[in-house]
Design a protein around this motif. Structure first.
Motif, PDB file in Angstrom:
ATOM      1  N   TYR A 147     -15.584  -0.165   8.616  1.00 36.52           N
ATOM      2  CA  TYR A 147     -16.227  -0.776   7.421  1.00 36.52           C
ATOM      3  C   TYR A 147     -17.772  -0.830   7.459  1.00 36.52           C
ATOM      4  O   TYR A 147     -18.219  -1.410   8.393  1.00 36.52           O
ATOM      5  N   ARG A 163     -13.541   2.769  -3.538  1.00 36.66           N
ATOM      6  CA  ARG A 163     -12.313   2.013  -2.844  1.00 36.66           C
ATOM      7  C   ARG A 163     -11.266   2.939  -2.450  1.00 36.66           C
ATOM      8  O   ARG A 163     -10.558   2.707  -1.538  1.00 36.66           O
ATOM      9  N   ARG A 193     -10.834  -3.637   5.657  1.00 40.14           N
ATOM     10  CA  ARG A 193     -11.583  -3.257   4.476  1.00 40.14           C
ATOM     11  C   ARG A 193     -11.773  -1.845   4.496  1.00 40.14           C
ATOM     12  O   ARG A 193     -12.853  -1.586   3.607  1.00 40.14           O
ATOM     13  N   ILE A 194     -11.392  -1.204   5.122  1.00 35.17           N
ATOM     14  CA  ILE A 194     -11.557   0.379   5.122  1.00 35.17           C
ATOM     15  C   ILE A 194     -10.700   0.935   4.119  1.00 35.17           C
ATOM     16  O   ILE A 194     -11.238   1.734   3.110  1.00 35.17           O
ATOM     17  N   LEU A 195      -9.642   0.263   3.807  1.00 34.37           N
ATOM     18  CA  LEU A 195      -8.767   0.525   2.826  1.00 34.37           C
ATOM     19  C   LEU A 195      -8.507  -0.762   1.790  1.00 34.37           C
ATOM     20  O   LEU A 195      -8.671  -1.887   2.276  1.00 34.37           O
ATOM     21  N   TYR A 196      -8.145  -0.463   0.809  1.00 33.27           N
ATOM     22  CA  TYR A 196      -8.063  -1.463  -0.320  1.00 33.27           C
ATOM     23  C   TYR A 196      -6.442  -1.597  -0.753  1.00 33.27           C
ATOM     24  O   TYR A 196      -5.734  -0.537  -0.904  1.00 33.27           O
ATOM     25  N   PRO A 197      -5.748  -2.748  -0.849  1.00 33.25           N
ATOM     26  CA  PRO A 197      -4.420  -2.834  -1.083  1.00 33.25           C
ATOM     27  C   PRO A 197      -4.340  -2.224  -2.755  1.00 33.25           C
ATOM     28  O   PRO A 197      -4.966  -2.378  -3.382  1.00 33.25           O
ATOM     29  N   LYS A 240       0.727  -1.146   0.111  1.00 36.80           N
ATOM     30  CA  LYS A 240      -0.095   0.048  -0.182  1.00 36.80           C
ATOM     31  C   LYS A 240       1.062   1.359  -0.104  1.00 36.80           C
ATOM     32  O   LYS A 240       1.879   1.279   0.830  1.00 36.80           O
ATOM     33  N   ARG A 262     -20.165   1.233   1.489  1.00 36.32           N
ATOM     34  CA  ARG A 262     -20.272   2.805   1.449  1.00 36.32           C
ATOM     35  C   ARG A 262     -21.819   3.268   0.968  1.00 36.32           C
ATOM     36  O   ARG A 262     -22.100   4.259   0.997  1.00 36.32           O
ATOM     37  N   LYS A 278      -6.283  -1.367   8.999  1.00 30.10           N
ATOM     38  CA  LYS A 278      -7.501  -0.778   8.059  1.00 30.10           C
ATOM     39  C   LYS A 278      -7.550  -1.469   6.766  1.00 30.10           C
ATOM     40  O   LYS A 278      -8.704  -1.816   6.282  1.00 30.10           O
TER      41      LYS A 278
END
Lengths: 428, 259
Positions: free
Chosen positions: B100, B253, A76-80, A14, B103, A72
């Motif tokens: 999470y 995303r 799944r708050i952030l996507y890799p 990331k 959204r 995070k």
């Protein structure tokens, strides 16, 4: 993914664009194109690891090392940008507490809102409602608007909801600093229960002690990579050592202490050394190996300081040699001495009756500064074996007495010699 | 992937329900009249229009206040879905960056809140229309598909507005003007047939034209709306919804990083 794996991370990468002067309005985007310079900062670089089902794992590292980003990504708050995260089952993240709380609504209504944000359905919330209210210790206040709560009550309610979600995988970020000490202990116990129920737990924390108490494994992240991985007892001393050294090299370098040949079970910067640790029994005899259960035990620790220390704390832990922590405690040496810790001295710990059950035990001692960094950290400083003629399972004997009462029964009691009197037997 | 997302949103229905409830109840909390404002607000607006258009700006249209009111309530829902919807993700910054949840819940919540609010306002619309021109029970059921079509369109536009605004904050202000222009380009304050003949095809491309006409047809003219225009409106609404869905799914995303 294999059956017994709960979290599987492969080659996670990331990076963030770090803008020197960020603007996201049209004017800024067009006019200051040059100013919109940025550098790509790699926060996580090709990180791979697995977490088994039911395992608890701690993630440690200094600020900005990428551990929160990792959490995070897991939640799944952030996507890799690259790589994959696979998680089995429902994930709950204790990262933000009290999400969606509306100050004008009652605690009860906010439980519903907050829990629904964690993805619970109405019936699931109904089932947990009582447990949440009980856990929060709010009692009748639960029907008052949240704006009337003290900040402690607010956090207790928020935590109570979060911890009762019943996820398969629980992600925890530095949240055990909630409420007073009693509530913290309660949260911690709840975390243990959750773990015992088979939930997989990932904790990000600066409190190495907490991680040691609950996690089987620590993951040390340094500059976006996994620097070390293993049992907390192996990883943490190395981490503390690294931080100590880094701190010493950085801003105000203290005069370096001449490096001694360090044994493998010893860490710390050496500003103080525990020069000897001795055990004495009842009669003042030095313990060679065996200690009788129920006798008194005196632990003497001699120390020698190389320079005055800031608020040193002496910690002592008793481990069974299979790794179970039996007891740990600490002492603010300054408070006890009434003066700063300098030169040489002895700290004595008197244990009135030692009730550890037969097994081999080891003692860890350390002297840490107020920021938690070790001046001296001596693992397995001393071993001893507990002996007792009686065989009882467990870790420690709880001192107890028995008492039985039985209602006199017409035929039976006459036939036997019992006369309905309570009989007492005192444990030897 | 998109099916999974739909299923997930369905699983988060309790969150949508709770958030809508919170927004509706929270809106007037603390005010003396409380929830009653939901009805009082449109009534007072109607009062203003009645005074202005029957005393100052007299119109040829019979019962112009009703003519306008019937179109205005659905329009306010649409305008709020687009303009307010632009900031619905931004406003929940702390949640988006820390927790999470799908959204999509945020725009859905926003539009649904507005929709429920519109339904409540319709209580006033029914009362006023009933006293003024009477209600045709046979035509009333057509309101349901009309409202559904408007909801679809509003949701599609809200997805687009919300997603774009996260990356491009000016969108909020651009939309302020765009929505105002859209209001004047839709037959809300005037009948559609005063638009010049040659501009009619373009004018009819505006999805709010058939929607507004349908509401008016049922409540003002008391007859079922024209079905072909309804279908055209539905088609346009679905195009926006599908486009909005894909755009939002793609852009969400990186929401947490942009906020």
């Amino acid at each position: 993914m294999e059956n017994n794996i709960a979290i599987s991370c492969r080659n996670l990468t990331k990076d963030f664009k770090v803008y020197f002067d960020k603007g996201s309005s049209l004017k800024e985007k067009i006019l200051f194109r040059n100013r919109r310079r940025y550098e790509d900062r790699i926060v996580l670089d090709d990180v791979s690891f697995d977490v088994k089902k039911g395992e608890a794992i701690g993630i440690i590292g200094e600020n900005g090392c990428g551990k929160s980003t990792l959490l995070k990504l897991l939640s799944r708050i952030l996507y890799p940008d690259n790589g994959t995260v696979e998680i089995e089952g429902r994930v709950s993240a204790l990262i933000e507490l009290g999400a969606g709380f509306h100050p004008d609504m009652s605690g009860r209504e906010n439980i519903y809102t907050n829990a629904s944000i964690f993805g619970l359905k109405k019936e699931e919330i109904d089932d947990r409602l009582q447990a949440i209210i009980d856990f929060s210790e709010l009692g009748d206040y639960i029907d008052n608007p949240v704006r009337t709560y003290s900040s402690g009550m607010y956090m207790r309610l928020a935590f109570a909801v979060a911890i009762n979600v019943d996820a398969d995988v629980l992600l925890v970020d530095e949240i055990l600093a909630v409420g007073d000490a009693a509530f913290q202990a309660k949260c911690f116990n709840r975390l243990r229960e959750i773990k015992a129920a088979g939930t997989t737990i990932v904790i990000v924390s600066h409190s190495l002690g907490q991680i040691e108490q609950i996690c089987e494994r620590s993951l040390w992240i340094c500059d976006g990579k996994i620097r070390a991985e293993g049992s907390p007892r192996e990883v943490h001393p190395a981490y503390l050592d690294f931080m100590n050294r880094r701190n010493e090299h950085e801003p105000a370098p203290e005069p370096p202490v001449e490096e001694e040949e360090q044994p493998k079970n010893r860490w710390g910067n050496g500003n103080v050394r525990i020069s000897a640790l001795r055990l004495f029994t009842d009669g003042g005899e030095e313990v060679v190996e065996n200690v009788q259960l129920g006798t008194s035990l005196r632990v003497e620790m001699e120390y020698a300081c190389k320079r005055p220390l800031k608020k040193p704390q002496l910690n002592i832990s008793f481990y069974r040699t299979d790794g179970v922590l039996c007891y740990a405690t600490g002492l603010m040496v300054e408070d006890e001495l009434g003066t700063a810790m300098t030169g040489q001295g002895t700290v004595t710990m008197e244990i009135g009756r030692i009730l550890l059950l037969p097994a081999q035990y080891s003692i860890d001692v350390s002297i840490t500064g107020e920021d938690g960094f070790a001046y001296d950290d001596w693992h397995d400083a001393r071993r001893f074996v507990m002996c007792c003629p009686q065989v009882e399972p467990g870790i420690v004997r709880l001192e107890h007495t028995w008492e039985c009462t039985q209602a006199p029964d017409a035929k039976e009691t006459n036939a036997t010699e019992g006369d309905g009197e309570p009989c007492r037997k005192k444990n030897p | 992937m998109h099916m999974d997302r739909l299923r997930e949103i369905y699983n988060y229905r309790e969150m949508i329900y709770m958030m809508v409830r919170r927004d509706l109840r929270g809106r007037y909390k603390g005010s003396v009249l409380g929830f009653f404002w939901t009805f009082l607000n449109p009534l007072l607006q109607l009062g203003v229009y009645t005074i202005v258009f029957s005393i100052i700006l007299r119109s040829d249209i019979e019962k112009y206040y009703l003519y306008l009111f019937i179109a205005l309530i659905p329009w306010l829902f649409m305008a709020n879905s687009v303009q307010g919807g632009a900031t619905c993700v931004l406003a929940q910054k702390s949640m988006v960056t820390k927790i999470y949840f799908p959204r999509q819940v945020l725009p859905i919540t926003h539009v649904t809140t507005g929709f429920v609010n519109m339904l409540l306002c319709f209580v006033v619309v029914f009362l006023v229309a009933g006293f003024s021109v009477g209600l045709n029970i046979m035509a009333l059921p057509y309101l349901i598909p009309t409202m559904v079509i408007e909801y679809i369109l509003a949701l599609g536009l809200c997805f687009i507005a919300a997603a774009v605004t996260v990356y491009f904050r000016d969108m909020e202000h651009i939309l302020g003007i765009a929505v105002m222009a859209w209001q004047f380009l839709s037959p809300i304050m005037y009948p559609p047939d005063i638009v010049p003949e040659r501009l009619q095809p373009i004018f009819n491309l505006n999805p709010m034209t058939p929607i507004t006409s349908a509401y008016r047809s049922v409540l003002y003219y008391k007859r079922p709306p024209d079905l072909t225009t309804m279908l055209a409106a539905l088609a346009m609404g679905l195009v926006f919804l599908v486009f909005g869905w894909f755009l939002f799914e793609k852009m969400q995303r990186h929401f947490a990083e942009e906020l």
